[in-house]
Design an enzyme around this catalytic site. Structure first.
Site, PDB file in Angstrom:
ATOM      1  N   HIS A  58       0.850  -1.192   0.000  1.00 52.85           N
ATOM      2  CA  HIS A  58       0.000   0.000   0.000  1.00 52.85           C
ATOM      3  C   HIS A  58       0.893   1.252   0.000  1.00 52.85           C
ATOM      4  O   HIS A  58       2.080   1.175   0.336  1.00 52.85           O
ATOM      5  CB  HIS A  58      -0.882  -0.003   1.249  1.00 52.85           C
ATOM      6  CG  HIS A  58      -2.061  -0.935   1.159  1.00 52.85           C
ATOM      7  ND1 HIS A  58      -3.036  -0.997   2.129  1.00 52.85           N
ATOM      8  CD2 HIS A  58      -2.428  -1.823   0.195  1.00 52.85           C
ATOM      9  CE1 HIS A  58      -3.953  -1.881   1.770  1.00 52.85           C
ATOM     10  NE2 HIS A  58      -3.610  -2.407   0.614  1.00 52.85           N
ATOM     11  N   GLU A  60       1.098   3.773   2.011  1.00 48.95           N
ATOM     12  CA  GLU A  60       1.705   4.113   3.312  1.00 48.95           C
ATOM     13  C   GLU A  60       2.932   3.255   3.601  1.00 48.95           C
ATOM     14  O   GLU A  60       3.927   3.738   4.158  1.00 48.95           O
ATOM     15  CB  GLU A  60       0.692   3.918   4.452  1.00 48.95           C
ATOM     16  CG  GLU A  60      -0.548   4.802   4.368  1.00 48.95           C
ATOM     17  CD  GLU A  60      -1.704   4.130   3.627  1.00 48.95           C
ATOM     18  OE1 GLU A  60      -1.454   3.458   2.595  1.00 48.95           O
ATOM     19  OE2 GLU A  60      -2.855   4.288   4.070  1.00 48.95           O
ATOM     20  N   CYS A  88      -5.951   1.726   6.117  1.00 54.87           N
ATOM     21  CA  CYS A  88      -6.582   0.452   6.495  1.00 54.87           C
ATOM     22  C   CYS A  88      -5.981  -0.050   7.811  1.00 54.87           C
ATOM     23  O   CYS A  88      -5.112   0.604   8.396  1.00 54.87           O
ATOM     24  CB  CYS A  88      -6.367  -0.576   5.384  1.00 54.87           C
ATOM     25  SG  CYS A  88      -4.675  -1.215   5.289  1.00 54.87           S
ATOM     26  N   CYS A  91      -2.085  -0.627   7.549  1.00 56.34           N
ATOM     27  CA  CYS A  91      -1.309   0.621   7.483  1.00 56.34           C
ATOM     28  C   CYS A  91      -1.402   1.401   8.789  1.00 56.34           C
ATOM     29  O   CYS A  91      -0.423   2.017   9.212  1.00 56.34           O
ATOM     30  CB  CYS A  91      -1.759   1.451   6.291  1.00 56.34           C
ATOM     31  SG  CYS A  91      -1.290   0.679   4.727  1.00 56.34           S
TER      32      CYS A  91
END
Lengths: 157, 157
Positions: A58, A60, A88, A91
């Site tokens: 992701h 992040e 999420c 993260c």
């Protein structure tokens, strides 16, 4: 914790949106992230799960990895993470583990968000690190990029 | 979902403990993980946060990355993850995102565990993937490695 003016927040969120654009070009879910310390960008990331075949990649996570490398440390004290969409569970956990001080996100994620929507990982008093959370910076632009992506994908399927 | 005998579960948890031993040798918090598909180990990992200066580099993350590489896919369907200690928030989120079917852990983590202790990320009906969770395999050995590590660290400080 850094004290940004509204103009600075929008400047840095626009940088996160540029990262999201990189995901879009690769037909990935368009989410972008940057990490700022002392007014300087020390990490950048965009969702690249399909491209890299990595479940964890992701925006992040990519940005945290780069910031860890920049600082030669896993600790990102006094850093602010700007991300276009609410983080999420994974993260949010990573942000907490990296000791990031502040998260500023654009638009909420009602289905998967863990910084207020489904969970409040970043402000959980039981964990050993708390993160300041702010939302709504360039919210429309951040949300629109996601909406356009999913609309296009539905049309193609 | 794979159906392991007790003997098989202990065999694979012993492999996760061998990984934890690698963390210990580097004076890292000793947690180890392996990922199994069709009876074969397709990913191994151990906590290496200090060594690699990466906040995210928990045992589970390293093992998921390796399994993703082995399979050339971010999807780890029909895979079982064995880990010596209950996964944290970040790792539980990563396990869910990787679509892992089953998690078997050794000892609970009352302070940071997110597979039953603080949170139930893996069985949350609101998320779009559910993971079967079992615990208590070689529990004493897994817990003892952590207790010895922290006892030694307190003595040295």
């Amino acid at each position: 914790m850094a004290d940004f003016t509204q103009e600075e927040k929008e400047f840095f969120m626009a940088e996160a949106l540029r990262e999201a654009q990189l995901s879009l070009q690769k037909e990935e879910i368009p989410i972008g992230c940057i990490i700022v310390k002392d007014g300087r960008i020390i990490g950048r990331g965009h969702n690249a799960r399909e491209e890299l075949n990595q479940a964890i990649m992701h925006a992040e996570i990519m940005a945290i990895n780069e910031a860890n490398q920049t600082k030669a440390s896993w600790r990102l004290l006094d850093c602010t993470l700007f991300v276009t969409i609410e983080p999420c569970v994974m993260c949010s956990g990573a942000i907490s583990l990296a000791r990031i001080s502040q998260v500023i996100y654009g638009a909420a994620n009602q289905k998967f968000g863990a910084a207020g929507s489904l969970y409040n990982i970043l402000t959980d008093e039981r964990l050993n690190h708390r993160v300041e959370v702010e939302s709504g910076i360039l919210e429309k632009e951040c949300a629109k990029m996601m909406q356009d992506f999913f609309r296009q994908r539905r049309k193609n399927n």
